[in-house]
Design a protein around this motif. Structure first.
Motif, PDB file in Angstrom:
ATOM      1  N   ARG A 280       9.172  27.584  -6.017  1.00 38.80           N
ATOM      2  CA  ARG A 280       7.922  26.811  -5.987  1.00 38.80           C
ATOM      3  C   ARG A 280       7.905  25.752  -7.081  1.00 38.80           C
ATOM      4  N   ALA A 281       8.417  26.122  -8.250  1.00 41.47           N
ATOM      5  CA  ALA A 281       8.459  25.158  -9.359  1.00 41.47           C
ATOM      6  C   ALA A 281       9.346  23.967  -9.001  1.00 41.47           C
ATOM      7  N   PHE A 282      10.465  24.249  -8.356  1.00 44.37           N
ATOM      8  CA  PHE A 282      11.361  23.167  -7.942  1.00 44.37           C
ATOM      9  C   PHE A 282      10.699  22.296  -6.880  1.00 44.37           C
ATOM     10  N   ARG A 283      10.056  22.927  -5.918  1.00 42.26           N
ATOM     11  CA  ARG A 283       9.363  22.173  -4.871  1.00 42.26           C
ATOM     12  C   ARG A 283       8.314  21.245  -5.474  1.00 42.26           C
ATOM     13  N   ASP A 284       7.495  21.781  -6.357  1.00 40.73           N
ATOM     14  CA  ASP A 284       6.420  20.980  -6.939  1.00 40.73           C
ATOM     15  C   ASP A 284       6.978  19.836  -7.779  1.00 40.73           C
ATOM     16  N   TRP A 285       8.069  20.109  -8.496  1.00 37.97           N
ATOM     17  CA  TRP A 285       8.657  19.060  -9.340  1.00 37.97           C
ATOM     18  C   TRP A 285       9.249  17.945  -8.478  1.00 37.97           C
ATOM     19  N   LEU A 286      10.044  18.310  -7.481  1.00 41.19           N
ATOM     20  CA  LEU A 286      10.747  17.296  -6.695  1.00 41.19           C
ATOM     21  C   LEU A 286       9.801  16.486  -5.817  1.00 41.19           C
ATOM     22  N   LEU A 287       8.725  17.110  -5.334  1.00 41.44           N
ATOM     23  CA  LEU A 287       7.816  16.402  -4.434  1.00 41.44           C
ATOM     24  C   LEU A 287       6.761  15.582  -5.169  1.00 41.44           C
ATOM     25  N   ALA A 288       6.728  15.661  -6.499  1.00 34.93           N
ATOM     26  CA  ALA A 288       5.842  14.775  -7.260  1.00 34.93           C
ATOM     27  C   ALA A 288       6.275  13.333  -6.994  1.00 34.93           C
ATOM     28  N   PRO A 289       5.350  12.420  -6.745  1.00 28.24           N
ATOM     29  CA  PRO A 289       5.713  11.059  -6.316  1.00 28.24           C
ATOM     30  C   PRO A 289       6.773  10.373  -7.165  1.00 28.24           C
ATOM     31  N   VAL A 290       6.666  10.450  -8.491  1.00 31.11           N
ATOM     32  CA  VAL A 290       7.630   9.739  -9.328  1.00 31.11           C
ATOM     33  C   VAL A 290       9.034  10.312  -9.160  1.00 31.11           C
ATOM     34  N   ASN A 291       9.139  11.628  -9.016  1.00 30.09           N
ATOM     35  CA  ASN A 291      10.452  12.250  -8.839  1.00 30.09           C
ATOM     36  C   ASN A 291      10.981  12.042  -7.425  1.00 30.09           C
ATOM     37  N   LEU A 292      10.085  12.058  -6.454  1.00 31.28           N
ATOM     38  CA  LEU A 292      10.503  11.849  -5.069  1.00 31.28           C
ATOM     39  C   LEU A 292      11.054  10.438  -4.878  1.00 31.28           C
ATOM     40  N   ARG A 342       6.373  20.265   6.702  1.00 30.66           N
ATOM     41  CA  ARG A 342       5.029  19.762   6.414  1.00 30.66           C
ATOM     42  C   ARG A 342       4.916  19.326   4.958  1.00 30.66           C
ATOM     43  N   ASP A 343       5.529  20.106   4.037  1.00 31.59           N
ATOM     44  CA  ASP A 343       5.539  19.731   2.620  1.00 31.59           C
ATOM     45  C   ASP A 343       6.157  18.348   2.438  1.00 31.59           C
ATOM     46  N   VAL A 344       7.303  18.153   3.094  1.00 32.04           N
ATOM     47  CA  VAL A 344       8.057  16.915   2.915  1.00 32.04           C
ATOM     48  C   VAL A 344       7.284  15.722   3.473  1.00 32.04           C
ATOM     49  N   VAL A 345       6.754  15.860   4.677  1.00 28.62           N
ATOM     50  CA  VAL A 345       6.003  14.761   5.295  1.00 28.62           C
ATOM     51  C   VAL A 345       4.806  14.378   4.432  1.00 28.62           C
ATOM     52  N   ALA A 346       4.084  15.376   3.940  1.00 23.97           N
ATOM     53  CA  ALA A 346       2.908  15.099   3.107  1.00 23.97           C
ATOM     54  C   ALA A 346       3.311  14.408   1.810  1.00 23.97           C
ATOM     55  N   ALA A 347       4.426  14.839   1.214  1.00 25.16           N
ATOM     56  CA  ALA A 347       4.880  14.243  -0.045  1.00 25.16           C
ATOM     57  C   ALA A 347       5.312  12.796   0.158  1.00 25.16           C
ATOM     58  N   VAL A 352       4.099   6.944  -0.702  1.00 23.86           N
ATOM     59  CA  VAL A 352       3.842   5.613  -0.153  1.00 23.86           C
ATOM     60  C   VAL A 352       2.414   5.172  -0.471  1.00 23.86           C
ATOM     61  N   ALA A 353       1.464   6.100  -0.363  1.00 29.28           N
ATOM     62  CA  ALA A 353       0.060   5.774  -0.624  1.00 29.28           C
ATOM     63  C   ALA A 353      -0.157   5.337  -2.063  1.00 29.28           C
ATOM     64  N   GLN A 354       0.689   5.834  -2.972  1.00 27.45           N
ATOM     65  CA  GLN A 354       0.565   5.467  -4.382  1.00 27.45           C
ATOM     66  C   GLN A 354       1.388   4.231  -4.736  1.00 27.45           C
ATOM     67  N   GLY A 355       1.851   3.536  -3.711  1.00 29.93           N
ATOM     68  CA  GLY A 355       2.548   2.273  -3.946  1.00 29.93           C
ATOM     69  C   GLY A 355       4.054   2.367  -3.992  1.00 29.93           C
TER      70      GLY A 355
END
Length: 502
Positions: A280-292, A342-347, A352-355
């Motif tokens: 979960r920690a890895f998922r949350d870190w990687l899907l954060a916009p700046v890291n993604l 679903r996680d990936v699509v939402a991330a 994109v929404a954040q520019g």
């Protein structure tokens, strides 16, 4: 299998002319005569022994190399990796014999060569990796000296063994203000116009204003090893496969030794799947916009707590998803993996929404492919020569004809690397992004168009479904005129294929 091997041989023949033509771009030294002269140079030798123990002036055999205090942890870690591999094999396949030589079902790399007086690591190439300056900008990136383990006793065959040792150095000392990244980039690019050959070219490369003048023992950062730990010949009971063991050892200046270290972006799949909290920690870190966004650009640096210290890369891995691929199981539509679609699509939508501007990853399939090729093991499964991207020049052979020093992936990445080094030379902000390992990022350059490296015969391509919308991550992976993207292997559902005649 014979058809597959014939295809690989033909593809390498097609790539070889491109590889030879690209040697003149100034970002790699692959000429056997020049490498021989550099390794044995009287005042600035670039042999492995000279850089690890500057008091030495001549090459040393493997037994002496691994007896050096700096290298004893490397040998111990490799021995431990062999022990673990053997134990795992015997627990999984107790009836399948494993050992050194053709008398075994699974043929093991001969560890004795690591302590043999009749083998040594020979300088097989020098590669400019200033395109990695995003990791440590003040060092201007890296320079890599690649050494190939080679038998030296007369009459031994094959002389070159399936193991490379990369000595990775900072391109420059961050505290040295006498040379800048602009200066160094210019030196490398200017070397493409050098007309000298052999020892004369080596001398010019090593001059105070030459591109190799900054290479000293003080700049050594780490050692990277890659060896074919086993070879599984095709038989009635098993498919052909080779496994490659990769490890990294960083130089610890306090104890003057190379210490085993986490491998950059080598995701530890087994730990992430076994430890729900870590996953979960890895998922949350990687899907954060700046890291993604950095992940999309290929410049992400994953925290070490999520990484492994060993990579086992198997080839051929094929295009269909399988446990041979490092990312396998991490994305699961049923919720059993670390990421759901679903996680990936939402991330992706949040980024994109954040520019953010996504260049490569535009779907869960694209996310999965990047998750695989961002790792050391996954990248080495893609468009390599076996499990190598740079097997190196054969500098001890009487003739070097037929030797391909670099893989299709390496050659295909040269336009991107050259673009970055040119920007550094010109004082511009480099674009450090990269595409997927399967397809070169051309940046408007058409020099590889129609070749097996991009969209020609044998190139990797996308097979859209007959119905439905094409996957945006791979929509540009088309074939040149007269070719069509065709299925490879038994999995007809795989969206990735290769370009062949219609």
């Amino acid at each position: 299998m014979r058809l597959r091997l014939n295809f690989i041989a033909i593809l390498l023949c097609l790539v070889a002319p491109v590889a030879q033509a690209d040697e003149g771009n100034g970002l790699a030294v692959t000429d056997p005569g020049v490498l021989r002269a550099l390794e044995t140079h009287g005042t600035h030798g670039l042999g492995l022994a000279q850089l690890l123990d500057p008091a030495r002036s001549v090459p040393i055999p493997s037994d002496t190399l691994f007896a050096l205090p700096a290298m004893t942890p490397v040998r111990a870690a490799l021995d431990d990796a062999f022990t673990r591999y053997l134990a795992d094999h015997r627990s999984r396949q107790p009836r399948v014999s494993i050992g050194v030589g053709p008398g075994h079902d699974v043929q093991l790399f001969d560890q004795a060569m690591l302590t043999s007086p009749d083998a040594r690591f020979v300088l097989a190439g020098i590669v400019n990796r200033m395109d990695r300056a995003y990791v440590a900008p003040d060092t201007c990136g890296e320079i890599r000296l690649i050494y190939r383990l080679t038998r030296t006793a007369a009459g031994t065959t094959p002389p070159r063994l399936p193991m490379t040792l990369n000595l990775v150095l900072h391109a420059k000392d961050p505290n040295d203000r006498s040379v800048t990244c602009t200066d160094l980039a210019g030196r490398w690019l200017d070397s493409a116009s050098f007309t000298e050959t052999g020892a004369a070219r080596a001398d010019r490369l090593l001059k105070p204003d030459g591109p190799l003048a900054t290479i000293t023992a003080a700049h050594v950062d780490r050692v990277e090893t890659n060896l074919q730990i086993v070879h599984r010949p095709k038989s009635e009971t098993q498919e052909f496969r080779t496994d490659y063991l990769q490890k990294v050892f960083r130089f610890d200046a306090t104890v003057k030794q190379f210490r085993e270290a986490p491998m950059e972006n080598q995701i530890d799949r087994d730990r992430l799947l076994a430890d729900a909290a870590l996953g979960r920690a890895f998922r949350d870190w990687l899907l954060a916009p700046v890291n993604l966004l950095a992940f999309d650009r290929g410049t992400v640096l994953i925290p070490e707590k999520f990484l492994a210290t060993t990579s086992l890369s198997s080839t051929p891995a094929g295009f269909a998803p399988s446990a041979l691929q490092p990312e396998f199981g991490l994305i699961d539509s049923k919720g059993k993996g670390v990421f759901s679609e679903r996680d990936v699509v939402a991330a992706l939508e949040r980024a994109v929404a954040q520019g953010g501007a996504l260049e490569n990853i535009r779907s869960p399939a694209g996310f999965a492919r990047r998750l695989n090729d961002i790792t050391c093991g996954g990248c080495h499964q893609i468009r390599g020569i076996g499990g190598f991207h740079f097997p190196g020049a054969d500098t001890l052979a009487d003739q070097s004809q037929g030797t391909v020093a670099a893989s299709p992936h390496f050659i295909g990445d040269q336009p991107r690397r050259r673009d970055i080094v040119m920007a550094m030379r010109d004082g511009k902000a480099p674009d450090f992004s990269r595409g997927f390992s399967d397809r070169p990022q051309m940046r408007g350059n058409n020099e590889l168009a129609g070749s097996p490296l991009l969209d020609g015969w044998g190139a990797t391509c996308y097979r859209p479904k007959l119905k439905g919308v094409a996957d945006k991550s791979f929509a540009t992976w088309t074939c040149a005129e007269g070719l069509a993207c065709q299925q490879i292997g038994a999995d007809a559902s795989s969206a990735i294929g290769m370009c062949f005649v219609k």
